[in-house]
Enzyme design. Sequence first.
Site, PDB file in Angstrom:
ATOM      1  N   THR A 126     -32.027   7.479  16.148  1.00  0.00           N
ATOM      2  CA  THR A 126     -33.302   7.533  16.866  1.00  0.00           C
ATOM      3  C   THR A 126     -33.328   8.577  17.983  1.00  0.00           C
ATOM      4  O   THR A 126     -32.303   8.836  18.635  1.00  0.00           O
ATOM      5  CB  THR A 126     -33.606   6.143  17.485  1.00  0.00           C
ATOM      6  OG1 THR A 126     -34.660   6.283  18.436  1.00  0.00           O
ATOM      7  CG2 THR A 126     -32.400   5.566  18.223  1.00  0.00           C
ATOM      8  N   GLU A 128     -34.466   8.048  20.729  1.00  0.00           N
ATOM      9  CA  GLU A 128     -34.179   7.356  21.994  1.00  0.00           C
ATOM     10  C   GLU A 128     -32.766   7.690  22.484  1.00  0.00           C
ATOM     11  O   GLU A 128     -32.467   7.544  23.663  1.00  0.00           O
ATOM     12  CB  GLU A 128     -34.332   5.843  21.830  1.00  0.00           C
ATOM     13  CG  GLU A 128     -35.768   5.374  21.606  1.00  0.00           C
ATOM     14  CD  GLU A 128     -36.645   5.451  22.843  1.00  0.00           C
ATOM     15  OE1 GLU A 128     -36.132   5.267  23.961  1.00  0.00           O
ATOM     16  OE2 GLU A 128     -37.859   5.710  22.689  1.00  0.00           O
ATOM     17  N   TYR A 150     -30.698  -0.513  23.462  1.00  0.00           N
ATOM     18  CA  TYR A 150     -30.997  -0.107  22.080  1.00  0.00           C
ATOM     19  C   TYR A 150     -30.446   1.283  21.808  1.00  0.00           C
ATOM     20  O   TYR A 150     -29.743   1.514  20.816  1.00  0.00           O
ATOM     21  CB  TYR A 150     -32.515  -0.131  21.869  1.00  0.00           C
ATOM     22  CG  TYR A 150     -33.010   0.564  20.611  1.00  0.00           C
ATOM     23  CD1 TYR A 150     -32.887  -0.041  19.358  1.00  0.00           C
ATOM     24  CD2 TYR A 150     -33.627   1.823  20.678  1.00  0.00           C
ATOM     25  CE1 TYR A 150     -33.353   0.588  18.209  1.00  0.00           C
ATOM     26  CE2 TYR A 150     -34.092   2.449  19.533  1.00  0.00           C
ATOM     27  CZ  TYR A 150     -33.961   1.831  18.307  1.00  0.00           C
ATOM     28  OH  TYR A 150     -34.424   2.462  17.165  1.00  0.00           O
ATOM     29  N   LYS A 154     -27.435   2.442  19.301  1.00  0.00           N
ATOM     30  CA  LYS A 154     -27.698   3.390  18.207  1.00  0.00           C
ATOM     31  C   LYS A 154     -26.795   4.621  18.320  1.00  0.00           C
ATOM     32  O   LYS A 154     -26.439   5.226  17.311  1.00  0.00           O
ATOM     33  CB  LYS A 154     -29.172   3.814  18.229  1.00  0.00           C
ATOM     34  CG  LYS A 154     -30.126   2.756  17.686  1.00  0.00           C
ATOM     35  CD  LYS A 154     -30.102   2.737  16.159  1.00  0.00           C
ATOM     36  CE  LYS A 154     -31.192   1.842  15.582  1.00  0.00           C
ATOM     37  NZ  LYS A 154     -31.246   1.859  14.121  1.00  0.00           N
TER      38      LYS A 154
HETATM   39  P1  NAP Z   1     -38.686  -2.610  11.898  1.00  0.00           P
HETATM   40  O1  NAP Z   1     -40.040  -2.599  11.308  1.00  0.00           O
HETATM   41  O2  NAP Z   1     -38.459  -3.307  13.189  1.00  0.00           O
HETATM   42  O3  NAP Z   1     -37.664  -3.220  10.817  1.00  0.00           O
HETATM   43  C1  NAP Z   1     -36.365  -3.616  11.163  1.00  0.00           C
HETATM   44  C2  NAP Z   1     -35.756  -4.353  10.012  1.00  0.00           C
HETATM   45  O4  NAP Z   1     -34.432  -4.773  10.375  1.00  0.00           O
HETATM   46  C3  NAP Z   1     -36.499  -5.613   9.609  1.00  0.00           C
HETATM   47  O5  NAP Z   1     -36.516  -5.677   8.210  1.00  0.00           O
HETATM   48  C4  NAP Z   1     -35.626  -6.720  10.189  1.00  0.00           C
HETATM   49  O6  NAP Z   1     -35.719  -7.928   9.450  1.00  0.00           O
HETATM   50  C5  NAP Z   1     -34.255  -6.123   9.982  1.00  0.00           C
HETATM   51  N1  NAP Z   1     -33.213  -6.764  10.805  1.00  0.00           N
HETATM   52  C6  NAP Z   1     -33.244  -6.987  12.137  1.00  0.00           C
HETATM   53  N2  NAP Z   1     -32.105  -7.575  12.530  1.00  0.00           N
HETATM   54  C7  NAP Z   1     -31.321  -7.739  11.422  1.00  0.00           C
HETATM   55  C8  NAP Z   1     -30.038  -8.316  11.172  1.00  0.00           C
HETATM   56  N3  NAP Z   1     -29.322  -8.850  12.149  1.00  0.00           N
HETATM   57  N4  NAP Z   1     -29.528  -8.302   9.906  1.00  0.00           N
HETATM   58  C9  NAP Z   1     -30.272  -7.788   8.910  1.00  0.00           C
HETATM   59  N5  NAP Z   1     -31.520  -7.241   9.066  1.00  0.00           N
HETATM   60  C10 NAP Z   1     -32.028  -7.221  10.316  1.00  0.00           C
HETATM   61  O7  NAP Z   1     -38.151  -1.106  12.085  1.00  0.00           O
HETATM   62  P2  NAP Z   1     -38.681   0.255  11.404  1.00  0.00           P
HETATM   63  O8  NAP Z   1     -39.731   0.854  12.253  1.00  0.00           O
HETATM   64  O9  NAP Z   1     -38.901   0.027   9.951  1.00  0.00           O
HETATM   65  O10 NAP Z   1     -37.399   1.179  11.620  1.00  0.00           O
HETATM   66  C11 NAP Z   1     -36.359   1.217  10.641  1.00  0.00           C
HETATM   67  C12 NAP Z   1     -35.094   1.705  11.327  1.00  0.00           C
HETATM   68  O11 NAP Z   1     -35.305   2.996  11.892  1.00  0.00           O
HETATM   69  C13 NAP Z   1     -34.608   0.827  12.477  1.00  0.00           C
HETATM   70  O12 NAP Z   1     -33.199   0.825  12.458  1.00  0.00           O
HETATM   71  C14 NAP Z   1     -35.102   1.548  13.729  1.00  0.00           C
HETATM   72  O13 NAP Z   1     -34.292   1.256  14.837  1.00  0.00           O
HETATM   73  C15 NAP Z   1     -34.983   2.996  13.277  1.00  0.00           C
HETATM   74  N6  NAP Z   1     -35.917   3.926  13.920  1.00  0.00           N
HETATM   75  C16 NAP Z   1     -37.244   3.690  13.869  1.00  0.00           C
HETATM   76  C17 NAP Z   1     -38.118   4.601  14.442  1.00  0.00           C
HETATM   77  C18 NAP Z   1     -39.609   4.384  14.399  1.00  0.00           C
HETATM   78  O14 NAP Z   1     -40.325   5.082  15.122  1.00  0.00           O
HETATM   79  N7  NAP Z   1     -40.117   3.504  13.543  1.00  0.00           N
HETATM   80  C19 NAP Z   1     -37.624   5.755  15.059  1.00  0.00           C
HETATM   81  C20 NAP Z   1     -36.250   5.982  15.051  1.00  0.00           C
HETATM   82  C21 NAP Z   1     -35.404   5.064  14.463  1.00  0.00           C
HETATM   83  P3  NAP Z   1     -36.613  -9.206   9.907  1.00  0.00           P
HETATM   84  O15 NAP Z   1     -37.887  -9.111   9.127  1.00  0.00           O
HETATM   85  O16 NAP Z   1     -35.768 -10.348   9.487  1.00  0.00           O
HETATM   86  O17 NAP Z   1     -36.791  -9.131  11.391  1.00  0.00           O
END
Ligand code: NAP
Length: 344
Positions: A126, A128, A150, A154
């Site tokens: 990320t 961040e 966070y 990461k």
């Molecule tokens: P999101 O919508 O919050 O999805 C996170 C996923 O992780 C959900 O399916 C959640 O499942 C699962 N999860 C959480 N804790 C877990 C655990 N202990 N074991 C197994 N699964 C777990 O995030 P996103 O926006 O799709 O982002 C995907 C990834 O990219 C994340 O790692 C995020 O940090 C990273 N990222 C996102 C952005 C952005 O702008 N979107 C930018 C940079 C990086 P539940 O349904 O059970 O909660």
Amino acid sequence: MAKTALITGISGQDGAYLARSLLGRGYRVIGTYRRTSATPTGRLDELGIADDVQFVDMELLEASNIRKVLGKLMPDEIYNLAAQSFVGLSFDLPLYTCDVDAMGVLRLLEAMREVCPGARLYQASTSEMFGHAQEVPQRETTPFCPRSPYAVAKLFAHWSVVNYREAFGLYACSGILFNHESPLRGLEFVTRKVTHGLARVALGLQDTLQIGNLEAKRDWGFAGEYVEGMWRMLQQEKSDDYVLATGHNASVRDFVNGAAAAFGFHLEWSGEGQAARGIDKTTGRTIVAVDPVHYRPADVEQLLGDASKAKAVLGWEAKTSLDELIQMMARADYDRMKSGVVRF
Ligand code: NAP
């Protein structure tokens, strides 16, 4: 034979778009979810692909569970999207966030090394991690300066990926993605909070949208495009790390202004900082107010990415403008609210 892709965090925003994209490319897609997940298929249902994905439960806190899943499925590609992904919450749950987002990745790398060292790994890193940014714009070589539990977690995961690539020859990529949003974004994130909240205001379901720091600037792109970059990273001869970003940034206030306009409001601002209020010019009503409860103990002032390496090597670039993104999200939230079907 079709390639097998394992997506951790299938229930999240990126998991849904990535699954759709990989299914379109003929992959067998297996998504991991937690047994405790509140809405494991809500976003996949919204995209109409829930029946095309296979599911397996996997918990990043449990090493034996990860090893068992990898050994059974022997995936060709692993996309590790699972994380406690909300920066604000990481200040309240620092140890848990670290366990999932940092140690969880190490558990995955160890399992991969032991069980399926020939698989290819994408790690969801990320912007961040740049935090208190040391240069503008930020690229792969910019020093990191994380400002939240966070981001710190990461960053550990990022360096673990680099380390396992160098030490054990794993094909492992760290995608340093700047913010990417969509109608499938979670409600706790500021962009969706804004479009969802203003849709409710527009429909008379609430009076005011409460918001935190209006001045933070982010580089916001469309998630549907960013998952293409993830796939491209795993199709190269050698694994490497890449920034994905639009190269433009805007403040939360800009985003609120754009979303308000999409709902037919004409916002005027009065007051500064925590006293700032967004007033609809036509009715004189306050429809946006700042609530310091949403402020973070340490915030990141501005992020702006330089994705030239991804463009040169992967042929990837962001195409959707911020205005198009806002329109897309505002329309989706309005339609959902009107139809009464809000899945997440
Ligand atoms: P999101 O919508 O919050 O999805 C996170 C996923 O992780 C959900 O399916 C959640 O499942 C699962 N999860 C959480 N804790 C877990 C655990 N202990 N074991 C197994 N699964 C777990 O995030 P996103 O926006 O799709 O982002 C995907 C990834 O990219 C994340 O790692 C995020 O940090 C990273 N990222 C996102 C952005 C952005 O702008 N979107 C930018 C940079 C990086 P539940 O349904 O059970 O909660």
